[in-house]
Design a protein around this motif. Structure first.
Motif, PDB file in Angstrom:
ATOM      1  N   ALA A 128       0.853  -1.202   0.000  1.00  0.00           N
ATOM      2  CA  ALA A 128       0.000   0.000   0.000  1.00  0.00           C
ATOM      3  C   ALA A 128       0.884   1.247   0.000  1.00  0.00           C
ATOM      4  O   ALA A 128       0.637   2.204  -0.745  1.00  0.00           O
ATOM      5  CB  ALA A 128      -0.922  -0.009   1.218  1.00  0.00           C
ATOM      6  N   HIS A 129       1.922   1.236   0.813  1.00  0.00           N
ATOM      7  CA  HIS A 129       2.830   2.396   0.866  1.00  0.00           C
ATOM      8  C   HIS A 129       3.550   2.598  -0.470  1.00  0.00           C
ATOM      9  O   HIS A 129       3.682   3.729  -0.942  1.00  0.00           O
ATOM     10  CB  HIS A 129       3.838   2.242   2.011  1.00  0.00           C
ATOM     11  N   ALA A 130       4.018   1.491  -1.061  1.00  0.00           N
ATOM     12  CA  ALA A 130       4.736   1.617  -2.344  1.00  0.00           C
ATOM     13  C   ALA A 130       3.800   2.194  -3.405  1.00  0.00           C
ATOM     14  O   ALA A 130       4.186   3.077  -4.180  1.00  0.00           O
ATOM     15  CB  ALA A 130       5.274   0.256  -2.774  1.00  0.00           C
ATOM     16  N   GLN A 131       2.555   1.740  -3.409  1.00  0.00           N
ATOM     17  CA  GLN A 131       1.594   2.255  -4.398  1.00  0.00           C
ATOM     18  C   GLN A 131       1.235   3.712  -4.095  1.00  0.00           C
ATOM     19  O   GLN A 131       1.107   4.534  -5.002  1.00  0.00           O
ATOM     20  CB  GLN A 131       0.324   1.396  -4.400  1.00  0.00           C
ATOM     21  N   PHE A 132       1.088   4.008  -2.842  1.00  0.00           N
ATOM     22  CA  PHE A 132       0.713   5.377  -2.444  1.00  0.00           C
ATOM     23  C   PHE A 132       1.785   6.383  -2.869  1.00  0.00           C
ATOM     24  O   PHE A 132       1.481   7.428  -3.445  1.00  0.00           O
ATOM     25  CB  PHE A 132       0.496   5.413  -0.927  1.00  0.00           C
ATOM     26  N   PHE A 133       3.050   6.065  -2.593  1.00  0.00           N
ATOM     27  CA  PHE A 133       4.138   6.995  -2.957  1.00  0.00           C
ATOM     28  C   PHE A 133       4.428   6.964  -4.466  1.00  0.00           C
ATOM     29  O   PHE A 133       4.704   7.999  -5.058  1.00  0.00           O
ATOM     30  CB  PHE A 133       5.430   6.644  -2.222  1.00  0.00           C
ATOM     31  N   GLY A 134       4.426   5.784  -5.044  1.00  0.00           N
ATOM     32  CA  GLY A 134       4.766   5.644  -6.465  1.00  0.00           C
ATOM     33  C   GLY A 134       6.258   5.618  -6.713  1.00  0.00           C
ATOM     34  O   GLY A 134       6.783   4.711  -7.334  1.00  0.00           O
ATOM     35  N   ASN A 135       6.952   6.617  -6.208  1.00  0.00           N
ATOM     36  CA  ASN A 135       8.418   6.679  -6.356  1.00  0.00           C
ATOM     37  C   ASN A 135       8.951   7.690  -5.340  1.00  0.00           C
ATOM     38  O   ASN A 135       8.187   8.236  -4.537  1.00  0.00           O
ATOM     39  CB  ASN A 135       8.796   7.080  -7.791  1.00  0.00           C
ATOM     40  N   VAL A 136      10.265   7.947  -5.406  1.00  0.00           N
ATOM     41  CA  VAL A 136      10.879   8.833  -4.407  1.00  0.00           C
ATOM     42  C   VAL A 136      10.279  10.242  -4.485  1.00  0.00           C
ATOM     43  O   VAL A 136      10.075  10.901  -3.457  1.00  0.00           O
ATOM     44  CB  VAL A 136      12.414   8.872  -4.596  1.00  0.00           C
TER      45      VAL A 136
END
Ligand code: PMP
Length: 415
Positions: A287-295
């Motif tokens: 969920a966090h990886a999808q929420f941020f997308g990238n740096v």
């Protein structure tokens, strides 16, 4: 104007007016406000139907002790570290710190000759002022905590180098970026010196708690030095246990924590973590990886936080300057990141200030909290946490705080 010029009667009258307001304000902990928590509400509906990590791991299932590559890769990039040295865990980095110290105590580290519990004494270096929960952990294990002053560029290196000549000195707490509570960031020279210094204990560890690695109050992000590399180059590859988390980026109680350390330290970590459990909450990691997308997505969230926090910090500093400036009663930090403002009041009066504030309905972090065993030798340091209350409440609280600082100073001057 000097302390002696303060009028005790006037200040007592002002304090009575403050009490009559029947305030109920809380500046004790550095928690994000609900406005800040709202920035990450999209997390609550992620990861949706897509529950596979990029290596095809089904995040709903058990396993994956080191976390999923999606978030490890992003975090490694954000902190400038190699992905293979960064692992992702559950919500709290403090839990990992506690675990690692427990395992060193019970089993010894990968470089220990014996468990730390078998040592006659374990000594631990504590730069002050520092984070109260760090000191509570080392207190819990009965370690002898030795303070060193925290200067503008980090801990006093001469003091640290002297202390580590003692083989009983097994470790050190550090908050290298926007430290809690002073807001200072270690210079590159300090980072290198800590990585390179010789220590008598082969199993000496620095808990490099980078809780505020990205937590700027401006539009500039701090440099995060790769201390793992500095240490490896100096022949001390296992020196750092580098921690961070999304606690003050997304939802403080429901984020993702990270440990970055050498390959050997990770093996040691996994040898114990794999007994403690089967794997972390990978759904939340995804969920966090999808929420941020990238740096850039992480940085965009941090800029929203800065937009919410910076005006609060600015208001606190304005009120401190307006009420206490030029009066010789206090000095304070002027941080460009992090969560706190550290105030030094007249020596011997911090506990009185906190007591007066409490009686007036303004809860502050206890005096001495930023020191091991809550003992501030000069009884002067108070940590202010401006993040949680709305700015109108903060203004009232800070004005009341200033009255308490002045009254305590006047009481002392005329005692
Ligand atoms: N380290 C520091 C220096 C902190 O200030 C905090 C939060 N107050 C933490 C760790 C807690 O981190 P986590 O939520 O990841 O356990």
């Amino acid at each position: 104007m000097a302390v002696a010029d303060l009028n005790l009667d006037d200040l007592r009258a002002e304090y009575e007016q403050l009490k009559a307001k029947n305030l109920k304000l809380d500046l004790t902990r550095g928690k994000p406000s609900s406005e800040q928590l709202d920035f990450s509400n999209a997390l609550l509906s992620l990861p949706g139907e897509n529950f596979k990590a990029k290596d095809d791991t089904d995040c709903r299932n058990y396993g994956g002790l080191v976390g999923i590559p999606d978030i490890r890769e992003m975090w490694a990039q954000a902190l400038g570290l190699p992905q293979e040295n960064v692992i992702a865990g559950d919500a709290s980095s403090l839990n990992i710190m506690f675990d690692m110290i427990s395992w060193a105590y019970i089993f010894g580290t990968n470089d220990s000759q014996q468990p730390w519990s078998k040592e006659e004494t374990v000594k631990w270096i504590c730069p002050v002022p520092g984070y109260d929960r760090h000191f509570t952990i080392t207190e819990h294990f009965g370690f002898e905590m030795i303070t060193v002053p925290l200067n503008d560029e980090g801990p006093d290196l001469d003091a640290v180098r002297e202390l580590v000549k003692d083989p009983q000195v097994k470790g050190m707490w550090c908050v290298p970026v926007f430290g809690n509570p002073t807001g200072i960031t270690f210079s590159e020279a300090t980072c290198r010196a800590l990585a390179e210094m010789e220590t008598a204990a082969p199993d000496f560890r620095i808990v490099w708690d980078n809780a505020y690695a990205l937590h700027t109050l401006t539009d500039e992000f701090p440099i995060n030095h790769n201390v793992l590399e500095f240490a490896a180059q100096a022949g001390n590859p296992n020196r750092f246990w580098f921690m961070s988390s999304t606690s003050k980026i997304t939802h403080a109680g429901a984020g993702v924590s990270f440990l970055a350390t050498s390959t050997d330290n990770l093996k040691w970590y996994e040898s114990h973590a794999s007994v403690r459990g089967i794997g972390p909450n990978k759904i939340n990691q995804l969920a966090h990886a999808q929420f941020f997308g990238n740096v850039d997505g992480i940085k965009a969230v941090m800029q929203k936080h800065a937009g919410s926090l910076a005006p609060k910090f600015a208001r606190v500093l304005e009120i401190l300057e307006h009420r206490l400036g030029g009066k010789d009663v206090a000095t304070w930090s002027n941080p460009t990141g992090g969560y706190f403002i550290s105030v030094d009041v007249v020596d011997g009066t911090a506990s009185r200030v906190v007591e007066l504030a409490k009686e007036a309905g303004i809860a502050l972090t206890g005096a001495g909290s930023s020191f091991p065993l809550k003992q501030d030798p000069r009884n002067r340091n108070i940590r202010l946490a401006p993040s949680l209350p709305p700015v109108e409440e903060l203004e009232v609280a800070m004005d009341g705080f200033a009255t308490c600082v002045l009254l305590a100073a006047a009481e002392k001057a005329q005692a």
